[in-house]
Design a protein around this motif. Structure first.
Motif, PDB file in Angstrom:
ATOM      1  N   THR A  13     -33.732 -68.296  57.019  1.00  0.00           N
ATOM      2  CA  THR A  13     -33.654 -66.838  57.202  1.00  0.00           C
ATOM      3  C   THR A  13     -33.483 -66.505  58.678  1.00  0.00           C
ATOM      4  N   SER A  14     -34.208 -67.235  59.534  1.00  0.00           N
ATOM      5  CA  SER A  14     -34.108 -67.003  60.978  1.00  0.00           C
ATOM      6  C   SER A  14     -32.714 -67.325  61.496  1.00  0.00           C
ATOM      7  N   LEU A  15     -32.090 -68.365  60.923  1.00  0.00           N
ATOM      8  CA  LEU A  15     -30.735 -68.725  61.348  1.00  0.00           C
ATOM      9  C   LEU A  15     -29.754 -67.605  61.043  1.00  0.00           C
ATOM     10  N   ILE A  16     -29.838 -67.053  59.836  1.00  0.00           N
ATOM     11  CA  ILE A  16     -28.946 -65.947  59.467  1.00  0.00           C
ATOM     12  C   ILE A  16     -29.254 -64.720  60.321  1.00  0.00           C
ATOM     13  N   TYR A  17     -30.551 -64.444  60.515  1.00  0.00           N
ATOM     14  CA  TYR A  17     -30.951 -63.286  61.327  1.00  0.00           C
ATOM     15  C   TYR A  17     -30.415 -63.407  62.751  1.00  0.00           C
ATOM     16  N   ALA A  18     -30.439 -64.624  63.287  1.00  0.00           N
ATOM     17  CA  ALA A  18     -29.972 -64.840  64.659  1.00  0.00           C
ATOM     18  C   ALA A  18     -28.489 -64.570  64.815  1.00  0.00           C
ATOM     19  N   CYS A  19     -27.756 -64.614  63.709  1.00  0.00           N
ATOM     20  CA  CYS A  19     -26.312 -64.351  63.770  1.00  0.00           C
ATOM     21  C   CYS A  19     -26.001 -62.884  64.076  1.00  0.00           C
ATOM     22  N   GLY A  20     -27.029 -62.068  64.154  1.00  0.00           N
ATOM     23  CA  GLY A  20     -26.824 -60.662  64.463  1.00  0.00           C
ATOM     24  C   GLY A  20     -26.128 -60.434  65.795  1.00  0.00           C
ATOM     25  N   PHE A  21     -26.232 -61.419  66.700  1.00  0.00           N
ATOM     26  CA  PHE A  21     -25.589 -61.262  68.007  1.00  0.00           C
ATOM     27  C   PHE A  21     -24.064 -61.212  67.882  1.00  0.00           C
ATOM     28  N   LEU A  22     -23.529 -61.628  66.725  1.00  0.00           N
ATOM     29  CA  LEU A  22     -22.084 -61.557  66.523  1.00  0.00           C
ATOM     30  C   LEU A  22     -21.597 -60.108  66.437  1.00  0.00           C
ATOM     31  N   VAL A  23     -22.472 -59.219  65.973  1.00  0.00           N
ATOM     32  CA  VAL A  23     -22.083 -57.813  65.819  1.00  0.00           C
ATOM     33  C   VAL A  23     -21.693 -57.190  67.165  1.00  0.00           C
ATOM     34  N   PRO A  24     -22.546 -57.282  68.213  1.00  0.00           N
ATOM     35  CA  PRO A  24     -22.124 -56.726  69.508  1.00  0.00           C
ATOM     36  C   PRO A  24     -20.928 -57.447  70.114  1.00  0.00           C
ATOM     37  N   ILE A  25     -20.755 -58.753  69.784  1.00  0.00           N
ATOM     38  CA  ILE A  25     -19.594 -59.480  70.292  1.00  0.00           C
ATOM     39  C   ILE A  25     -18.312 -58.875  69.733  1.00  0.00           C
ATOM     40  N   PHE A  26     -18.282 -58.661  68.408  1.00  0.00           N
ATOM     41  CA  PHE A  26     -17.094 -58.076  67.789  1.00  0.00           C
ATOM     42  C   PHE A  26     -16.948 -56.596  68.156  1.00  0.00           C
ATOM     43  N   TYR A  27     -18.073 -55.909  68.327  1.00  0.00           N
ATOM     44  CA  TYR A  27     -18.024 -54.506  68.772  1.00  0.00           C
ATOM     45  C   TYR A  27     -17.345 -54.415  70.138  1.00  0.00           C
ATOM     46  N   SER A  28     -17.745 -55.301  71.036  1.00  0.00           N
ATOM     47  CA  SER A  28     -17.163 -55.291  72.386  1.00  0.00           C
ATOM     48  C   SER A  28     -15.685 -55.651  72.350  1.00  0.00           C
ATOM     49  N   ALA A  29     -15.324 -56.587  71.468  1.00  0.00           N
ATOM     50  CA  ALA A  29     -13.921 -57.009  71.377  1.00  0.00           C
ATOM     51  C   ALA A  29     -13.040 -55.902  70.812  1.00  0.00           C
ATOM     52  N   ILE A  30     -13.565 -55.145  69.847  1.00  0.00           N
ATOM     53  CA  ILE A  30     -12.776 -54.110  69.177  1.00  0.00           C
ATOM     54  C   ILE A  30     -12.743 -52.804  69.961  1.00  0.00           C
ATOM     55  N   PHE A  31     -13.926 -52.365  70.416  1.00  0.00           N
ATOM     56  CA  PHE A  31     -14.014 -51.036  71.032  1.00  0.00           C
ATOM     57  C   PHE A  31     -13.990 -51.049  72.562  1.00  0.00           C
ATOM     58  N   ILE A  86     -24.704 -71.358  67.839  1.00  0.00           N
ATOM     59  CA  ILE A  86     -25.172 -70.133  68.491  1.00  0.00           C
ATOM     60  C   ILE A  86     -25.298 -70.354  69.988  1.00  0.00           C
ATOM     61  N   THR A  87     -25.768 -71.529  70.381  1.00  0.00           N
ATOM     62  CA  THR A  87     -25.903 -71.859  71.805  1.00  0.00           C
ATOM     63  C   THR A  87     -24.542 -71.907  72.490  1.00  0.00           C
ATOM     64  N   VAL A  88     -23.560 -72.528  71.834  1.00  0.00           N
ATOM     65  CA  VAL A  88     -22.194 -72.616  72.379  1.00  0.00           C
ATOM     66  C   VAL A  88     -21.595 -71.225  72.545  1.00  0.00           C
ATOM     67  N   ILE A  89     -21.784 -70.369  71.544  1.00  0.00           N
ATOM     68  CA  ILE A  89     -21.237 -69.007  71.615  1.00  0.00           C
ATOM     69  C   ILE A  89     -21.868 -68.259  72.785  1.00  0.00           C
ATOM     70  N   GLY A  90     -23.175 -68.469  72.983  1.00  0.00           N
ATOM     71  CA  GLY A  90     -23.854 -67.792  74.075  1.00  0.00           C
ATOM     72  C   GLY A  90     -23.391 -68.251  75.443  1.00  0.00           C
ATOM     73  N   ILE A  91     -23.083 -69.546  75.549  1.00  0.00           N
ATOM     74  CA  ILE A  91     -22.667 -70.100  76.848  1.00  0.00           C
ATOM     75  C   ILE A  91     -21.237 -69.720  77.198  1.00  0.00           C
ATOM     76  N   PHE A  92     -20.346 -69.755  76.193  1.00  0.00           N
ATOM     77  CA  PHE A  92     -18.932 -69.511  76.458  1.00  0.00           C
ATOM     78  C   PHE A  92     -18.503 -68.092  76.119  1.00  0.00           C
ATOM     79  N   LYS A 142     -16.071 -69.137  72.114  1.00  0.00           N
ATOM     80  CA  LYS A 142     -16.765 -68.282  71.154  1.00  0.00           C
ATOM     81  C   LYS A 142     -16.151 -68.407  69.767  1.00  0.00           C
ATOM     82  N   LEU A 143     -14.836 -68.441  69.693  1.00  0.00           N
ATOM     83  CA  LEU A 143     -14.161 -68.551  68.394  1.00  0.00           C
ATOM     84  C   LEU A 143     -14.487 -69.881  67.725  1.00  0.00           C
ATOM     85  N   LEU A 144     -14.480 -70.959  68.489  1.00  0.00           N
ATOM     86  CA  LEU A 144     -14.836 -72.264  67.930  1.00  0.00           C
ATOM     87  C   LEU A 144     -16.296 -72.287  67.490  1.00  0.00           C
TER      88      LEU A 144
END
Length: 292
Positions: A96-114, A286-292, A123-125
Motif C-alpha cells: 500500500t505504501s508503494l502505491i501511495y508513494a507513487c503520488g509524486f507522479l501527479v505533480p510531475i505530470f502536472y508540471s509537464a502538462i501545465f 521511485i529513487t531514479v525518478i527523484g534523482i533524474f 524519469k520516463l525510464l
C-alpha cells in the motif's frame, strides 16, 4: 544536524503509514474514523503553530487566495487521509505504501502538462520500471482473489497525495508563497473542523467521546497529530537546506524500508518473493525518478 532532521522526516513518513493502519483497525465505522482524524488534524495544526511561533501574527493577515486554497487543501487532506487509512486496513502495509508513494507522479505530470516542464529520459525510464513493479505486486491474494477494493482505495490515496503536492505547488508559485506556514496551520485546522462535522453527521455505534476512554485511541490521536505536524515542519526546513536529490532518494529508500519492516514485525505480514521483488524494484524506480 540536517541529516538527523532528514532521518526524522523519513521515520515520520513511516510512522504516519503505521498509524493509519492502526486507526483503520481501531475504527469500527466512519463516525469514529472521522472523529479520530479531527483530533489528529487539530494536534497537527498545534504542532506546526508551536514550531513556528514567530509567524503567529501572519495568521491574521492571511490573503484571500491562501485562505481559499487552504480550504481546498483541507478537503484534499481529509480525503487522502481517509483513503490511506482504508487502504492500509485492507492490504499489506508495504505494498500500500508503494502505491501511495507513487503520488509524486501527479505533480510531475502536472508540471509537464501545465507548466511545460520537460520529462527527462531518466524519469520516463523510471516510470516504466515503476509500472513493472506494480505488475509484480498485484497478483491475486492467498485466497486466489484479487482485491479491487484495496487497489481502488490505494490508488485514490495515491491520487490524493499527488493532489496535495500540486496544491502546495500552486501556492508556492503564487504571490502568497511566503504565507506557507499559516497556510498549513489554517488548512489543518479546517481539515479538523470538516472531520468533526462529518463525524457529527455520520451514523455509527456508541458515543464519539467513548474513543477518549481508550488509551490506545488517545495515543494514536496524539502521535498521529505530532507526526503530521513534525513531518511538515521537517520537510519545509529540509527543502531550503538540502539538495532535492539527496532528500528525495534517502527519504524514499529509508521510509519505505522501515514501513515494510514494520508491516512484518508489528502486523505479521508476509509477502511472497514476487511481491517482494516488485516492492524493491518500486523503491529503486521511485529513487531514479527523484534523482533524474
Amino acid at each position: 544536524m540536517i541529516y538527523l532532521l532528514l532521518i526524522f522526516s523519513t521515520l515520520a513518513t513511516s510512522a504516519k503509514a503505521i498509524i493509519s493502519k492502526m486507526i483503520g483497525q481501531d475504527s469500527r465505522d466512519m463516525r469514529g474514523m472521522f472523529f479520530l482524524n479531527a483530533n489528529i488534524f487539530a494536534v497537527g495544526a498545534i504542532v506546526i503553530l508551536l514550531g513556528s511561533l514567530g509567524q503567529i501574527s501572519s495568521l491574521f493577515t492571511l490573503s484571500g487566495f491562501s485562505l481559499g486554497l487552504a480550504a481546498v487543501f483541507a478537503l484534499s487532506l481529509l480525503f487522502t487521509q481517509l483513503m490511506q487509512i482504508l487502504a492500509m486496513s485492507r492490504g499489506f502495509t508495504s505494498l500500500t505504501s508503494l502505491i501511495y508513494a507513487c503520488g509524486f507522479l501527479v505533480p510531475i505530470f502536472y508540471s509537464a502538462i501545465f507548466l511545460e516542464e520537460t520529462l527527462t529520459l531518466g524519469k520516463l525510464l523510471g516510470i516504466l520500471v515503476l509500472l513493472l513493479s506494480l505488475v509484480l505486486i498485484l497478483p491475486p491474494d492467498k485466497n486466489g482473489r484479487f482485491s479491487w477494493l484495496w487497489l481502488t482505495l490505494a490508488t485514490l490515496a495515491m491520487l490524493g497525495s499527488g493532489a496535495n503536492a500540486v496544491i502546495q505547488k500552486i501556492h508556492q508559485a503564487s504571490p502568497s508563497r511566503d504565507e506557507l506556514i499559516p497556510f498549513l496551520v489554517v488548512a489543518l485546522t479546517l481539515a479538523a473542523l470538516f472531520s468533526l462535522v462529518a463525524s457529527l453527521l455520520s451514523k455509527g455505534e456508541g458515543r464519539r467521546l467513548s474513543l477518549y476512554e481508550s488509551k490506545r485511541s488517545v495515543l494514536l490521536m496524539l502521535l498521529g497529530g505530532a507526526v503530521l505536524g513534525g513531518m511538515n515542519i521537517a520537510n519545509l526546513t529540509l527543502a531550503g537546506q538540502l539538495p532535492a536529490v539527496i532528500q528525495y532518494s534517502v527519504s524514499n529508500i529509508l521510509s519505505m524500508t522501515v514501513t515494510a519492516l514494520a508491516g512484518r514485525v508489528i502486523f505479521g505480514e508476509r509477502i511472497g518473493a514476487r511481491k517482494l521483488a516488485g516492492f524493491v524494484l518500486g523503491i529503486a524506480a521511485i529513487t531514479v525518478i527523484g534523482i533524474f
